[in-house]
Design a protein around this motif. Structure first.
Motif, PDB file in Angstrom:
ATOM      1  N   ASP A  18       0.853  -1.186   0.000  1.00  0.00           N
ATOM      2  CA  ASP A  18       0.000   0.000   0.000  1.00  0.00           C
ATOM      3  C   ASP A  18       0.889   1.236   0.000  1.00  0.00           C
ATOM      4  OD1 ASP A  18      -2.066  -1.831   0.317  1.00  0.00           O
ATOM      5  OD2 ASP A  18      -2.229  -1.512   2.484  1.00  0.00           O
ATOM      6  N   LEU A  19       0.457   2.276  -0.711  1.00  0.00           N
ATOM      7  CA  LEU A  19       1.242   3.497  -0.841  1.00  0.00           C
ATOM      8  C   LEU A  19       0.483   4.694  -0.294  1.00  0.00           C
ATOM      9  CD1 LEU A  19       3.578   5.240  -2.009  1.00  0.00           C
ATOM     10  CD2 LEU A  19       2.300   5.273  -4.171  1.00  0.00           C
ATOM     11  N   ALA A  20       1.171   5.495   0.539  1.00  0.00           N
ATOM     12  CA  ALA A  20       0.646   6.778   1.011  1.00  0.00           C
ATOM     13  C   ALA A  20       1.668   7.846   0.668  1.00  0.00           C
ATOM     14  CB  ALA A  20       0.391   6.737   2.515  1.00  0.00           C
ATOM     15  N   ASN A  21       1.325   8.750  -0.242  1.00  0.00           N
ATOM     16  CA  ASN A  21       2.314   9.742  -0.652  1.00  0.00           C
ATOM     17  C   ASN A  21       1.722  11.117  -0.972  1.00  0.00           C
ATOM     18  OD1 ASN A  21       1.205   9.481  -3.231  1.00  0.00           O
ATOM     19  ND2 ASN A  21       3.188   9.298  -4.248  1.00  0.00           N
ATOM     20  N   TRP A  22       0.489  11.382  -0.472  1.00  0.00           N
ATOM     21  CA  TRP A  22      -0.088  12.669  -0.872  1.00  0.00           C
ATOM     22  C   TRP A  22      -0.552  13.541   0.288  1.00  0.00           C
ATOM     23  CZ3 TRP A  22      -5.361  14.152  -0.390  1.00  0.00           C
ATOM     24  CH2 TRP A  22      -6.218  13.156   0.076  1.00  0.00           C
ATOM     25  N   ASP A  23      -0.686  12.990   1.497  1.00  0.00           N
ATOM     26  CA  ASP A  23      -1.175  13.810   2.611  1.00  0.00           C
ATOM     27  C   ASP A  23      -0.746  13.189   3.937  1.00  0.00           C
ATOM     28  OD1 ASP A  23      -2.525  15.668   4.157  1.00  0.00           O
ATOM     29  OD2 ASP A  23      -4.478  14.699   3.941  1.00  0.00           O
ATOM     30  N   THR A  24      -0.143  14.016   4.797  1.00  0.00           N
ATOM     31  CA  THR A  24       0.215  13.560   6.145  1.00  0.00           C
ATOM     32  C   THR A  24      -0.764  14.071   7.190  1.00  0.00           C
ATOM     33  OG1 THR A  24       1.635  15.480   6.570  1.00  0.00           O
ATOM     34  CG2 THR A  24       2.660  13.549   5.537  1.00  0.00           C
ATOM     35  N   GLY A  25      -1.567  15.044   6.822  1.00  0.00           N
ATOM     36  CA  GLY A  25      -2.515  15.621   7.773  1.00  0.00           C
ATOM     37  C   GLY A  25      -1.889  16.540   8.799  1.00  0.00           C
TER      38      GLY A  25
END
Length: 223
Positions: free
Chosen positions: A115-122
């Motif tokens: 899984d990839l998370a690369n657009w928002d850290t919050g």
């Protein structure tokens, strides 16, 4: 044992060496844009950019800024012979339609399942910026990630579950960090290479999910 982390340029160089001849490749913002500077001269790799370039050439820091001739990092680039410029409709159709062999992107987190998370850290003060990343990971045949192995405060960026919003689920094939090259397999993360002087045990301590060491793993030199 002591070890030296890989530079951003060295990470990009390793990715460039692994791109096959004839591949159509999209390079994302950050470390991925550096890959274009390290492509072997005897290899024909066609670079694509979201803003509509097919056949992007090396950067030209001395050229006047032309917003039609920039890469994902908004740096001036050149055109190779035979290159074309399209509108966003055609560019994104290439991305979504399975016409790209590979996309190289940065990441905040990658899970053990790819899984990839690369657009928002919050985080306060940050601006979410997905760009075309969701289209790229959905359409490209392979997804390579380049990033530091840990955050600035030492937290793992390779994790069991992503805590940030996902760009795509189960999309990552390989991760290049400043410490290792890791493949995402159906059985989890497999270490293909580690920086010289780094033990597997120490690498595992710096990773937020289980790792397996490939039998043919190799040592990486920083230079």
């Amino acid at each position: 044992m002591s070890f030296e982390k890989l530079s951003r340029a060295r990470i990009a160089q390793m990715v460039a060496q692994d791109i096959p001849d004839g591949a159509y490749v999209n390079l994302g913002i950050g470390i991925p844009t550096l890959v274009s500077s390290f492509l072997p001269d005897d290899r024909d790799v066609i670079l694509h950019t979201e803003n509509g370039i097919v056949g992007m050439g090396p950067g030209d820091s001395g050229a006047p800024l032309d917003l039609d001739l920039i890469n994902a990092s908004k740096e001036a680039v050149t055109l190779l012979p035979g290159a074309s410029i399209t509108d966003h409709v055609v560019s994104f159709a290439m991305m979504r339609g399975g016409h790209l062999d590979l996309t190289v992107l940065g990441a905040f987190q990658v899970s053990e399942r790819g899984d990839l998370a690369n657009w928002d850290t919050g985080e306060p003060g940050t601006i979410p910026a997905v760009g075309g990343a969701m289209d790229l990971v959905a359409g490209a045949r392979q997804v390579y990630i380049t990033m530091e192995h840990t955050t600035k405060d030492g937290q793992p960026k390779l994790v069991r579950e992503c805590s940030y919003p996902l760009t795509g689920a189960g999309v990552v094939d390989r991760v290049y960090t400043d410490m290792a090259i890791i493949d995402i397999t159906p059985g989890g993360m497999v270490v293909r290479a580690m920086v010289a002087g780094l033990s597997f045990g120490r690498l595992q301590e710096l990773t937020g999910c289980p790792l397996a060491l490939a039998g043919d793993w190799r040592a990486l030199n920083a230079g």
